[in-house]
Design an enzyme around this catalytic site. Structure first.
Site, PDB file in Angstrom:
ATOM      1  N   SER A  19      31.150  48.447  50.363  1.00 38.79           N
ATOM      2  CA  SER A  19      32.298  48.716  49.497  1.00 38.79           C
ATOM      3  C   SER A  19      31.778  49.381  48.231  1.00 38.79           C
ATOM      4  CB  SER A  19      33.060  47.418  49.183  1.00 38.79           C
ATOM      5  OG  SER A  19      32.178  46.430  48.722  1.00 38.79           O
ATOM      6  N   ASP A  37      36.529  39.298  29.787  1.00 38.50           N
ATOM      7  CA  ASP A  37      36.015  39.000  28.437  1.00 38.50           C
ATOM      8  C   ASP A  37      36.854  39.757  27.447  1.00 38.50           C
ATOM      9  OD1 ASP A  37      33.591  37.545  29.144  1.00 38.50           O
ATOM     10  OD2 ASP A  37      32.903  39.465  29.977  1.00 38.50           O
ATOM     11  N   HIS A  39      40.798  45.183  40.551  1.00 42.83           N
ATOM     12  CA  HIS A  39      40.282  44.065  39.769  1.00 42.83           C
ATOM     13  C   HIS A  39      41.440  43.606  38.894  1.00 42.83           C
ATOM     14  CE1 HIS A  39      35.734  44.982  40.143  1.00 42.83           C
ATOM     15  NE2 HIS A  39      36.394  45.555  41.133  1.00 42.83           N
ATOM     16  N   PHE A  70      23.032  47.120  28.798  1.00 41.78           N
ATOM     17  CA  PHE A  70      24.157  46.525  29.486  1.00 41.78           C
ATOM     18  C   PHE A  70      23.778  45.167  30.082  1.00 41.78           C
ATOM     19  CE2 PHE A  70      27.158  47.118  33.277  1.00 41.78           C
ATOM     20  CZ  PHE A  70      28.294  46.893  32.516  1.00 41.78           C
ATOM     21  N   HIS A 126      28.001  45.772  48.195  1.00 40.04           N
ATOM     22  CA  HIS A 126      28.975  46.364  47.272  1.00 40.04           C
ATOM     23  C   HIS A 126      28.206  47.191  46.243  1.00 40.04           C
ATOM     24  CE1 HIS A 126      32.778  46.415  44.953  1.00 40.04           C
ATOM     25  NE2 HIS A 126      32.036  46.225  43.872  1.00 40.04           N
ATOM     26  N   GLU A 132      32.556  50.481  44.002  1.00 37.38           N
ATOM     27  CA  GLU A 132      33.337  50.146  42.799  1.00 37.38           C
ATOM     28  C   GLU A 132      33.378  51.336  41.837  1.00 37.38           C
ATOM     29  OE1 GLU A 132      32.768  46.210  41.162  1.00 37.38           O
ATOM     30  OE2 GLU A 132      32.756  47.052  39.142  1.00 37.38           O
TER      31      GLU A 132
HETATM   32  P1  FAD Z   1      34.889  32.474  35.460  1.00 35.23           P
HETATM   33  O1  FAD Z   1      34.612  32.271  36.900  1.00 35.23           O
HETATM   34  O2  FAD Z   1      36.131  31.883  34.905  1.00 35.23           O
HETATM   35  O3  FAD Z   1      33.626  31.912  34.662  1.00 35.23           O
HETATM   36  C1  FAD Z   1      33.457  32.202  33.289  1.00 35.23           C
HETATM   37  C2  FAD Z   1      32.560  31.150  32.638  1.00 35.23           C
HETATM   38  O4  FAD Z   1      33.272  29.921  32.539  1.00 35.23           O
HETATM   39  C3  FAD Z   1      31.283  30.830  33.415  1.00 35.23           C
HETATM   40  O5  FAD Z   1      30.272  30.587  32.476  1.00 35.23           O
HETATM   41  C4  FAD Z   1      31.625  29.556  34.170  1.00 35.23           C
HETATM   42  O6  FAD Z   1      30.481  28.765  34.411  1.00 35.23           O
HETATM   43  C5  FAD Z   1      32.567  28.870  33.194  1.00 35.23           C
HETATM   44  N1  FAD Z   1      33.575  28.041  33.831  1.00 35.23           N
HETATM   45  C6  FAD Z   1      34.378  28.361  34.865  1.00 35.23           C
HETATM   46  N2  FAD Z   1      35.229  27.368  35.160  1.00 35.23           N
HETATM   47  C7  FAD Z   1      34.959  26.386  34.265  1.00 35.23           C
HETATM   48  C8  FAD Z   1      35.514  25.088  34.016  1.00 35.23           C
HETATM   49  N3  FAD Z   1      36.510  24.605  34.763  1.00 35.23           N
HETATM   50  N4  FAD Z   1      34.995  24.353  32.988  1.00 35.23           N
HETATM   51  C9  FAD Z   1      33.982  24.842  32.229  1.00 35.23           C
HETATM   52  N5  FAD Z   1      33.429  26.066  32.418  1.00 35.23           N
HETATM   53  C10 FAD Z   1      33.909  26.803  33.418  1.00 35.23           C
HETATM   54  N6  FAD Z   1      35.196  42.201  33.746  1.00 35.23           N
HETATM   55  C11 FAD Z   1      36.301  42.914  33.409  1.00 35.23           C
HETATM   56  O7  FAD Z   1      36.765  42.810  32.263  1.00 35.23           O
HETATM   57  N7  FAD Z   1      36.920  43.751  34.285  1.00 35.23           N
HETATM   58  C12 FAD Z   1      36.466  43.889  35.571  1.00 35.23           C
HETATM   59  O8  FAD Z   1      37.055  44.644  36.338  1.00 35.23           O
HETATM   60  C13 FAD Z   1      35.331  43.140  35.974  1.00 35.23           C
HETATM   61  N8  FAD Z   1      34.873  43.207  37.240  1.00 35.23           N
HETATM   62  C14 FAD Z   1      33.822  42.412  37.629  1.00 35.23           C
HETATM   63  C15 FAD Z   1      33.408  42.433  38.958  1.00 35.23           C
HETATM   64  C16 FAD Z   1      32.348  41.647  39.384  1.00 35.23           C
HETATM   65  C17 FAD Z   1      31.941  41.678  40.835  1.00 35.23           C
HETATM   66  C18 FAD Z   1      31.646  40.836  38.447  1.00 35.23           C
HETATM   67  C19 FAD Z   1      30.474  40.015  38.884  1.00 35.23           C
HETATM   68  C20 FAD Z   1      32.057  40.795  37.122  1.00 35.23           C
HETATM   69  C21 FAD Z   1      33.147  41.569  36.688  1.00 35.23           C
HETATM   70  N9  FAD Z   1      33.617  41.545  35.376  1.00 35.23           N
HETATM   71  C22 FAD Z   1      34.706  42.292  35.012  1.00 35.23           C
HETATM   72  C23 FAD Z   1      32.941  40.708  34.357  1.00 35.23           C
HETATM   73  C24 FAD Z   1      33.623  39.330  34.184  1.00 35.23           C
HETATM   74  O9  FAD Z   1      34.945  39.483  33.736  1.00 35.23           O
HETATM   75  C25 FAD Z   1      32.823  38.537  33.151  1.00 35.23           C
HETATM   76  O10 FAD Z   1      31.551  38.230  33.657  1.00 35.23           O
HETATM   77  C26 FAD Z   1      33.494  37.287  32.599  1.00 35.23           C
HETATM   78  O11 FAD Z   1      32.706  36.805  31.513  1.00 35.23           O
HETATM   79  C27 FAD Z   1      33.609  36.136  33.585  1.00 35.23           C
HETATM   80  O12 FAD Z   1      34.560  36.361  34.520  1.00 35.23           O
HETATM   81  P2  FAD Z   1      34.645  35.389  35.811  1.00 35.23           P
HETATM   82  O13 FAD Z   1      35.824  35.774  36.559  1.00 35.23           O
HETATM   83  O14 FAD Z   1      33.344  35.339  36.504  1.00 35.23           O
HETATM   84  O15 FAD Z   1      34.912  33.984  35.044  1.00 35.23           O
END
Ligand code: FAD
Length: 276
Positions: free
Chosen positions: A9, A102, A70, A209, A259, A11
């Site tokens: 895939s 973020d 996304h 980055f 990916h 991105e």
């Molecule tokens: P989560 O899974 O919610 O985790 C975030 C943090 O919170 C982690 O440290 C986790 O350990 C902690 N956490 C989770 N649940 C709990 C809980 N219940 N209690 C306490 N702590 C908890 N960013 C963008 O803005 N746009 C994009 O399109 C984008 N695409 C991405 C695609 C991929 C494949 C990846 C790997 C990252 C991408 N990101 C993107 C970056 C991502 O948004 C950031 O890394 C963000 O900081 C975390 O998102 P997440 O969905 O992993 O968060």
């Protein structure tokens, strides 16, 4: 499928200018030769790129290729997410990458979602099985995690909220990926965890980055890149060797799919797949 015997895939990020839109259209046409299973389009946290994300997704669908949008939830409300899900469904989108995202510093978190697991649960509750849901995985630990163990638990919670599969943050240390997959299996996670691969095409951008996003550049790679200075040809040649070797190891170990973070460029991804 590409010439490879496993799905890939790709991105992209939404371009900001009309020239960028045209350039990405040409890049996609080249990359479609690899027969991707789907192409995904990133989404700026807080909905900042919503229009560009949705129009890029729409363009990919109209080219006859499966597209994943996304979708980040930080700062969003249930009403706004519900509305966007309805739009995506009407567009014919069947796959989402569900993320927390973020917010730029200075923004209060606000919103009705705190973690990606909240978003995954909400999407499932609202739309049943309409979407295949991908989530993000961090083999080298998310930078804000309280501990590696807490991060593994958070990942497991997110998958169990209803995700179908995961894509990892990029990494250049395959042991971190293999360990992560083993550890989450022990927590009962059995969805595919697809390695995210970042081709190396420049030095300063990658080094800057990576510090922020939870990906480590191993010392030997960092030093070699720094040693090349402005010699872009050497950086690219080295990057192709390193990333092809990484993919080779992962594929030999039986990863379900790969990916590619294309950064809206075609050359490096195409050359890596050709070598594989
Ligand atoms: P989560 O899974 O919610 O985790 C975030 C943090 O919170 C982690 O440290 C986790 O350990 C902690 N956490 C989770 N649940 C709990 C809980 N219940 N209690 C306490 N702590 C908890 N960013 C963008 O803005 N746009 C994009 O399109 C984008 N695409 C991405 C695609 C991929 C494949 C990846 C790997 C990252 C991408 N990101 C993107 C970056 C991502 O948004 C950031 O890394 C963000 O900081 C975390 O998102 P997440 O969905 O992993 O968060």
């Amino acid at each position: 499928m590409s010439g490879l015997k496993l799905p890939i895939s790709l991105e992209f990020f939404p371009p900001k200018t009309p020239e960028g839109v045209e350039k990405l259209r040409a890049v996609r046409q080249q990359l479609y030769a690899l027969k991707p299973e789907f192409c995904s389009v990133t989404y700026g946290a807080g909905g900042s790129t919503q229009e560009g994300t949705f129009s890029t997704v729409s363009a990919i669908l109209s080219e006859g290729v499966a597209a994943a949008s996304h979708f980040s939830c930080i700062g969003a409300t249930k009403a706004s997410v519900r509305e966007e899900l309805a739009t995506l469904k009407a567009m014919g989108v069947k796959r989402l990458v569900a993320l927390r995202g973020d917010l730029p510093s200075g923004y209060g978190a606000g919103g009705e979602f705190h973690y990606a697991s909240d978003l995954v649960a909400f999407i499932r509750a609202e739309t049943g099985d309409d979407f295949h849901i991908e989530v993000a995985a961090y083999p080298e630990v998310h930078p804000q995690a309280k501990s590696p163990e807490a991060d593994l638990q958070a990942f497991s919670t997110k998958v169990k909220a209803g995700a179908n599969s995961a894509i990892t943050q990029y990494f250049y240390n395959s042991d971190a990926y293999f360990r992560f997959v083993d550890d989450v299996h022990k927590l009962g996670v059995d969805v595919p965890v697809v390695p995210g691969i970042m081709p190396i095409t420049s030095s300063s951008q990658l080094l800057r980055f990576s510090d922020a996003c939870g990906a480590e550049i191993p010392r030997w790679i960092r030093l070699r890149l720094q040693g090349f200075g402005d010699d872009l040809a050497s950086i690219k040649a080295f990057g192709l060797d390193v990333v092809t070797d990484l993919c080779d190891q992962l594929i030999t170990a039986g990863v379900p799919s790969v990916h590619f973070y294309t950064m809206n460029q075609s050359a490096a991804t195409m050359e890596i797949v050709r070598r594989l």
